[in-house]
Structure formats: structure tokens, C-alpha cells
Design a protein around this motif. Structure first.
Motif, mmCIF file in Angstrom:
data_model
loop_
_atom_site.group_PDB
_atom_site.id
_atom_site.type_symbol
_atom_site.label_atom_id
_atom_site.label_comp_id
_atom_site.label_asym_id
_atom_site.label_seq_id
_atom_site.Cartn_x
_atom_site.Cartn_y
_atom_site.Cartn_z
ATOM 1 N N HIS A 31 0.839 -1.197 0.000
ATOM 2 C CA HIS A 31 0.000 0.000 0.000
ATOM 3 C C HIS A 31 0.877 1.250 0.000
ATOM 4 N N LEU A 46 -7.603 3.003 6.229
ATOM 5 C CA LEU A 46 -7.008 1.679 6.388
ATOM 6 C C LEU A 46 -6.255 1.586 7.707
ATOM 7 N N ARG A 61 -8.939 1.396 10.586
ATOM 8 C CA ARG A 61 -9.732 0.175 10.698
ATOM 9 C C ARG A 61 -8.904 -1.103 10.573
ATOM 10 N N LEU A 62 -7.633 -0.961 10.202
ATOM 11 C CA LEU A 62 -6.733 -2.106 10.048
ATOM 12 C C LEU A 62 -7.293 -3.142 9.068
ATOM 13 N N GLN A 63 -7.907 -2.652 8.014
ATOM 14 C CA GLN A 63 -8.364 -3.511 6.927
ATOM 15 C C GLN A 63 -8.505 -2.662 5.674
ATOM 16 N N ASP A 64 -8.502 -3.328 4.523
ATOM 17 C CA ASP A 64 -8.527 -2.608 3.257
ATOM 18 C C ASP A 64 -9.947 -2.162 2.942
ATOM 19 N N VAL A 65 -10.268 -0.922 3.322
ATOM 20 C CA VAL A 65 -11.593 -0.356 3.056
ATOM 21 C C VAL A 65 -11.482 0.831 2.103
#
Length: 254
Positions: free
Chosen positions: A62, A108, A111-115
Motif C-alpha cells: 500500500h 485503512l 480500521r486495520l483492513q482494506d476499506v
């Protein structure tokens, strides 16, 4: 003559007061965000001539990673090479670029995720806008609550200064309680914004509305309609800047 006037004005207003580094940081922030958001939109559209995502060992890298590395490098070199020109200006520009890359994926990190392309990912645009506003306030050397508008004679009168600050602070607090954080932020240096936010209807979910509109169905209805209109305008603006979110996936069957 015009070019000479612009050059002298730039030196007098920006270089001499030491504002050039913060201007370059702001420029790097905007350009870094603008470039990487354009890049991701081209990749999403599968434009053939544009290079795709960067991967290493099958892992997608990323751009927040590159932004962090740029910021760390610029910050470390800032301690190592001193603050003299042109290093300070160059490092400020690099730091701004890195900040633009990181803030573009703020959602990201949160939230520690790919949003990135989801509705939740649009908070990255909010983060960039807030960062630009705060950096712009630093650039113009804005004094809180409009004290720059007070003459020397008025500033010497303690009670006058306290009154002006108090009134503007009240407008800022009321604007925040009415659920308008962006206007409250701007009102710190632009009092007229705070006054406008304080006299207009509150957001229907704000603390102000929950306390003062609970027995006023007409006000709550008007506030709800107005909030819906403003939200639609805001979403259109964010879509224009960052692209449309991906449609929500249906829940997986149990």
C-alpha cells in the motif's frame, strides 16, 4: 515589472517571515494526495498505459508504506542536516508528499483492513481536508479567535480582548455542539464562520438537537431534511475528489 513585483512580494510575504517551508509542506501534501488518488482511480479503471499496483513477493504494498518511509526519511534528515536553506524547504516538501500518501489511506490505518474503495474508506478524504485546513492555518499564521483584527490600542485593553475571545469561543463551542466540526474548526480563525454555524439549525444527531429539539418536532424535521441535503452535497464532493465507493457486498450465507 509584474514579474519583479510578484518576486519581491513573494520574498517579503513568504520567504522573509520563514513561511516557505510550511507552504512547500502544504503543496507537497496536496500534490502527493492528488497524484496518488489519481493513480488509484486509473488503476481501478484498468487504464492500460498506467502502471498497476506495486507488489513484493506476492504482497501488495500500500502507498501508505511509502508515505511513512518518506516521512521518516525527511524527519530524520531534518535533524541530521540542520535547518538551513535549501534543505529545510526540500525536506518540508518531501514530508508533505509522504503525509499525502499516508492520509490517503487513513481509513485503512484506522480500521486495520482494506476499506479504500468502501464507504468507510471515504473518511480518508475527511482526514486530508482537515490536514489541509490546519496546515493552511499555520501558513497564514492565523491567530486564534480573530485577535489579529484588533488594533494595538484595543489589544492593550485586557477586558476588550477577553470579551472578543469569549464571544468567539462561545460561537465555536455552540457550532461544535450543533454537530458541525468542520465549521467549528474554521471558526477558530474566522469568527464569522462560527457565528453562522451557531445561528443555523443543528445536525439532528448532535448533542444540541438531542437536548433542545426533542419537544420540537418541526425543528427536528427541518434539521433532518437540511442534514440530508448537506450530506448529499458532501458525498457528491467526496465522490468528485476520491471516486465512487464500491457497492456493498451481500452478506455471506450462513
Amino acid at each position: 515589472m509584474t514579474w519583479g513585483w510578484l518576486t519581491s512580494s513573494y520574498h517579503e510575504q513568504i520567504v522573509a517571515p520563514g513561511k516557505q517551508p510550511i507552504l512547500l509542506l502544504l503543496l507537497g501534501l496536496v500534490c502527493g494526495f492528488g497524484f496518488i488518488r489519481t493513480s488509484t482511480r486509473l488503476i481501478r479503471a484498468q487504464v492500460r498505459w498506467w502502471p498497476g499496483n506495486v507488489s513484493a513477493g506476492g504482497v501488495h504494498l500500500h502507498h501508505e508504506l511509502f508515505g511513512v518511509l518518506i516521512m521518516l526519511t525527511a524527519g530524520t534528515l531534518g535533524f541530521a542536516v540542520g535547518t538551513g536553506a535549501p534543505w529545510r524547504d526540500l525536506l518540508a516538501l518531501l514530508f508533505g508528499i509522504g503525509a499525502g500518501l499516508v492520509l490517503d489511506e487513513y481509513a485503512l490505518l484506522l480500521r486495520l483492513q482494506d476499506v479504500y474503495w468502501s464507504t468507510e474508506g471515504r473518511t480518508s478524504i475527511d482526514a486530508v481536508i482537515v490536514a489541509v485546513i490546519l496546515t493552511g492555518m499555520l501558513f497564514v499564521s492565523a491567530a486564534p479567535f480573530g485577535l489579529t483584527a484588533i488594533s494595538d490600542a484595543e489589544a492593550s485593553a485586557r477586558w476588550s480582548a477577553i470579551l472578543i475571545v469569549g464571544v468567539n469561543l462561545c460561537a465555536t463551542v455552540v457550532t461544535a455542539l450543533k454537530g458541525k466540526p468542520w465549521l467549528a474548526l474554521l471558526s477558530v480563525t474566522l469568527p464569522v464562520v462560527g457565528f453562522a454555524g451557531a445561528v443555523r439549525l443543528a445536525a439532528p444527531t448532535s448533542p444540541w438537537a438531542r437536548r433542545r429539539y426533542r419537544h420540537r418536532a418541526d425543528l427536528l424535521s427541518r434539521a433532518t431534511r437540511r442534514a440530508a441535503r448537506w450530506n448529499r452535497r458532501k458525498q457528491r464532493l467526496i465522490t468528485l475528489i476520491g471516486g465512487a465507493p464500491s457497492p456493498a457486498e451481500p452478506p455471506a450465507p450462513h
